[in-house]
Write a protein that holds these residues in place. Structure first.
Motif, PDB file in Angstrom:
ATOM      1  N   GLU A  87       0.809  -1.218   0.000  1.00  0.00           N
ATOM      2  CA  GLU A  87       0.000   0.000   0.000  1.00  0.00           C
ATOM      3  C   GLU A  87       0.845   1.272   0.000  1.00  0.00           C
ATOM      4  OE1 GLU A  87      -3.633  -0.231   2.633  1.00  0.00           O
ATOM      5  OE2 GLU A  87      -2.419  -1.865   3.484  1.00  0.00           O
ATOM      6  N   VAL A  88       2.165   1.135   0.156  1.00  0.00           N
ATOM      7  CA  VAL A  88       3.043   2.287   0.350  1.00  0.00           C
ATOM      8  C   VAL A  88       4.139   2.313  -0.710  1.00  0.00           C
ATOM      9  CG1 VAL A  88       4.595   3.430   1.972  1.00  0.00           C
ATOM     10  CG2 VAL A  88       2.679   2.109   2.835  1.00  0.00           C
ATOM     11  N   SER A  89       4.407   3.511  -1.225  1.00  0.00           N
ATOM     12  CA  SER A  89       5.556   3.688  -2.111  1.00  0.00           C
ATOM     13  C   SER A  89       6.155   5.069  -1.874  1.00  0.00           C
ATOM     14  CB  SER A  89       5.165   3.510  -3.582  1.00  0.00           C
ATOM     15  OG  SER A  89       4.237   4.504  -3.970  1.00  0.00           O
ATOM     16  N   VAL A  90       7.411   5.224  -2.287  1.00  0.00           N
ATOM     17  CA  VAL A  90       8.109   6.493  -2.128  1.00  0.00           C
ATOM     18  C   VAL A  90       8.742   6.868  -3.458  1.00  0.00           C
ATOM     19  CG1 VAL A  90      10.006   7.710  -0.970  1.00  0.00           C
ATOM     20  CG2 VAL A  90       8.602   6.085   0.315  1.00  0.00           C
ATOM     21  N   LYS A  91       8.562   8.124  -3.835  1.00  0.00           N
ATOM     22  CA  LYS A  91       9.266   8.684  -4.987  1.00  0.00           C
ATOM     23  C   LYS A  91      10.349   9.607  -4.422  1.00  0.00           C
ATOM     24  CE  LYS A  91       8.880  11.760  -8.880  1.00  0.00           C
ATOM     25  NZ  LYS A  91       8.472  13.131  -8.997  1.00  0.00           N
ATOM     26  N   TRP A  92      11.563   9.391  -4.881  1.00  0.00           N
ATOM     27  CA  TRP A  92      12.710  10.155  -4.374  1.00  0.00           C
ATOM     28  C   TRP A  92      13.060  11.271  -5.345  1.00  0.00           C
ATOM     29  CZ3 TRP A  92      13.974   8.678   0.394  1.00  0.00           C
ATOM     30  CH2 TRP A  92      13.626   7.384   0.785  1.00  0.00           C
ATOM     31  N   GLU A  93      13.479  12.409  -4.786  1.00  0.00           N
ATOM     32  CA  GLU A  93      13.921  13.527  -5.627  1.00  0.00           C
ATOM     33  C   GLU A  93      15.176  14.135  -5.021  1.00  0.00           C
ATOM     34  OE1 GLU A  93      12.416  17.980  -6.744  1.00  0.00           O
ATOM     35  OE2 GLU A  93      10.888  16.424  -6.669  1.00  0.00           O
ATOM     36  N   GLN A  94      16.199  14.199  -5.833  1.00  0.00           N
ATOM     37  CA  GLN A  94      17.427  14.884  -5.441  1.00  0.00           C
ATOM     38  C   GLN A  94      17.711  15.948  -6.494  1.00  0.00           C
ATOM     39  OE1 GLN A  94      17.599  11.285  -5.513  1.00  0.00           O
ATOM     40  NE2 GLN A  94      17.041  11.355  -3.367  1.00  0.00           N
ATOM     41  N   ILE A 104       5.635  10.458  -0.356  1.00  0.00           N
ATOM     42  CA  ILE A 104       5.060   9.212   0.148  1.00  0.00           C
ATOM     43  C   ILE A 104       3.656   9.042  -0.427  1.00  0.00           C
ATOM     44  CG2 ILE A 104       4.292   7.973   2.206  1.00  0.00           C
ATOM     45  CD1 ILE A 104       6.435   9.614   3.722  1.00  0.00           C
ATOM     46  N   PHE A 105       3.452   7.896  -1.054  1.00  0.00           N
ATOM     47  CA  PHE A 105       2.157   7.552  -1.619  1.00  0.00           C
ATOM     48  C   PHE A 105       1.562   6.412  -0.806  1.00  0.00           C
ATOM     49  CE2 PHE A 105       4.490   9.609  -4.928  1.00  0.00           C
ATOM     50  CZ  PHE A 105       3.551  10.303  -5.668  1.00  0.00           C
ATOM     51  N   ILE A 106       0.291   6.554  -0.449  1.00  0.00           N
ATOM     52  CA  ILE A 106      -0.441   5.486   0.224  1.00  0.00           C
ATOM     53  C   ILE A 106      -1.612   5.127  -0.675  1.00  0.00           C
ATOM     54  CG2 ILE A 106      -1.755   4.781   2.266  1.00  0.00           C
ATOM     55  CD1 ILE A 106      -0.093   6.778   3.900  1.00  0.00           C
ATOM     56  N   ARG A 107      -1.645   3.859  -1.060  1.00  0.00           N
ATOM     57  CA  ARG A 107      -2.672   3.350  -1.976  1.00  0.00           C
ATOM     58  C   ARG A 107      -2.716   4.153  -3.273  1.00  0.00           C
ATOM     59  NH1 ARG A 107      -5.257   3.880   3.026  1.00  0.00           N
ATOM     60  NH2 ARG A 107      -4.797   2.027   4.232  1.00  0.00           N
TER      61      ARG A 107
END
Length: 139
Positions: A87-94, A104-107
């Motif tokens: 149910e959880v994902s993360v998109k990283w940005e540098q 942070i994405f939930i669902r």
């Protein structure tokens, strides 16, 4: 997934930088923490309360850390706590123009943003900027 009693715990790691996000739900509330490669917490944000928000918080009672977000800062939206890592994902940005960010994405829905050195971060369920989260405004 690492399960904790009446809650959820997961660490998501950026393979490019070694930064990570820890999401922790203790059965009363959930937070996310942004860690650098040396495992120092560089940002945090309240994600949700499990159940109704309390009317007041005794900010001086350090035994209650981390705190639930009180009613005057938290949405009344019924939010189902995270049950599974899927149910959880993360998109990283540098970027060389700003500090590291974690989305942070939930669902599948953007739920929170943390940026290195910015405490607190932004949460979709915050209705007023406060000590635990700032309002995540959609563009």
């Amino acid at each position: 997934m690492q399960e904790i009693e009446d809650g959820f715990f997961e660490q998501l790691i950026d393979p490019n930088t070694g930064n990570s996000v820890i999401i922790e739900d203790d059965g009363e509330k959930a937070y996310a923490y942004l860690l650098d490669a040396a495992r120092n917490i560089t940002a945090d944000v309240w994600l949700y309360n499990c159940g109704p928000a309390p009317e007041t918080i005794d900010w001086g009672d350090r035994s209650k850390l981390p705190f639930q977000n009180p009613a005057n800062f938290a949405s009344t939206e019924q939010f189902l706590p995270i049950q599974d890592r899927s149910e959880v994902s993360v998109k990283w940005e540098q970027s060389r123009w700003h500090s590291d960010k974690a989305y942070i994405f939930i669902r599948g829905r953007l739920h929170a943003i943390m940026q290195k050195g910015k405490k607190p971060g932004w949460s979709r369920l915050a209705i007023k900027d406060g000590p635990l989260a700032k309002v995540l405004r959609s563009n």
